[in-house]
Design an enzyme around this catalytic site. Structure first.
Site, PDB file in Angstrom:
ATOM      1  N   ASP A 166       0.590  -1.160  -0.189  1.00 35.48           N
ATOM      2  CA  ASP A 166      -0.106   0.044  -0.069  1.00 35.48           C
ATOM      3  C   ASP A 166       0.784   1.097  -0.302  1.00 35.48           C
ATOM      4  OD1 ASP A 166      -2.862  -1.568   0.393  1.00 35.48           O
ATOM      5  OD2 ASP A 166      -2.387  -1.469   2.677  1.00 35.48           O
ATOM      6  N   ASP A 181     -13.052  -4.176  -2.389  1.00 36.39           N
ATOM      7  CA  ASP A 181     -13.540  -4.163  -0.553  1.00 36.39           C
ATOM      8  C   ASP A 181     -14.875  -4.605  -0.814  1.00 36.39           C
ATOM      9  OD1 ASP A 181     -10.649  -3.549  -1.401  1.00 36.39           O
ATOM     10  OD2 ASP A 181     -11.714  -1.400  -1.270  1.00 36.39           O
TER      11      ASP A 181
END
EC number: 4.3.2.10
Length: 258
Positions: free
Chosen positions: A11, A130
């Protein structure tokens, strides 16, 4: 039988690798390029980079580090972050990325999936999803703009429906980011993965929850995923990729040993 894939996830925010828990409270892990190089040398099959605030900030992924990563690793890598057009995707692929992944922009405009697949081929179009389990309703729902806590929202899509929709539109691969499990290292959500596997006919990558080598084995053996993505256990050197692959091989998992 295709070898299962071990995929470290990086990330990225403000030019550095960060990691949160359940998509919140991110801490800085380190610099992008050295980490990418380390994982490639350890035996990763692929890397995934998420510029986690690009979509919520309304910008595309920072391209400067993409080309640097391409120079130092010799394994495929996928880049995600604010890709909203064919032009955005073309630039990132031209800088050396092998795949691009879209998430929030696909929810905003599902036709983007088809346009990207038609232009670049389904093999390099990944859709990230997600997904959050709502204990009250017992359902899994897709979330959007998860890189920014203040903007994260639950969409109208139930996860299984969206998985089927993105395939119809041309997704070549699905990464299922199980938000409830993210960063907590107590195992992948196998029940959700099994349900998604039943309706997902393209490669399926599990993401969120890996804490032990056994968790990877469970995802491959019990949910039949094609790849397992993880961050914390690799960043914090809880699990070494080479040792993980050796363990999986002893358990009968088809895996590429470096």
């Amino acid at each position: 039988m295709l070898a299962k894939r071990i995929i470290p996830c990086l990330d990225v925010r403000d030019g550095q690798v960060v990691k949160g828990v359940q998509f919140r409270n991110h801490e800085i892990i380190g610099d992008i390029v050295p980490l990418a190089k380390r994982y490639a040398e350890e035996g990763a099959d692929e890397l995934v980079f998420y510029d986690i605030t690009a979509s919520s900030d309304g910008r595309v992924v920072d391209k400067s580090w993409v080309s640097r990563v391409a120079e130092v690793i010799d394994i495929p890598f996928c880049v995600a972050g604010g890709i909203k057009s064919l032009e955005d995707a073309a630039k990132i692929l031209s800088f050396g990325a092998d795949k691009i992944s879209i998430n929030s922009p696909a929810l905003a405009d599902p036709t983007l999936i088809t346009r990207l697949a038609d232009r670049f081929g389904v093999q390099c179009i990944v859709v990230g999803i997600d997904t959050w389990y709502d204990a009250e309703t017992g359902k899994y729902h897709v979330n959007q703009y998860t890189g920014d806590e203040s903007r994260t929202r639950v969409t109208q899509w139930e996860t299984l429906d969206w998985v089927q929709e993105v395939q119809k539109r041309g997704a070549g691969e699905v990464v299922l980011n199980m938000m409830n499990q993210d960063g907590v290292r107590n195992g992948y959500d196998l029940e959700q993965l099994k349900k998604v596997r039943e309706v997902c006919h393209v490669p399926l990558i599990a993401s969120g929850g890996a804490g032990t080598m056994e968790h990877f084995l469970e995802a491959f053996r019990d949910a039949d995923v094609d790849g397992a993505l993880a961050a914390s256990v690799f960043h914090k050197q809880i699990i070494n990729i080479g040792e993980l692959k050796a363990y999986l091989a002893t358990q009968g998992v088809e895996i590429r040993i470096c």
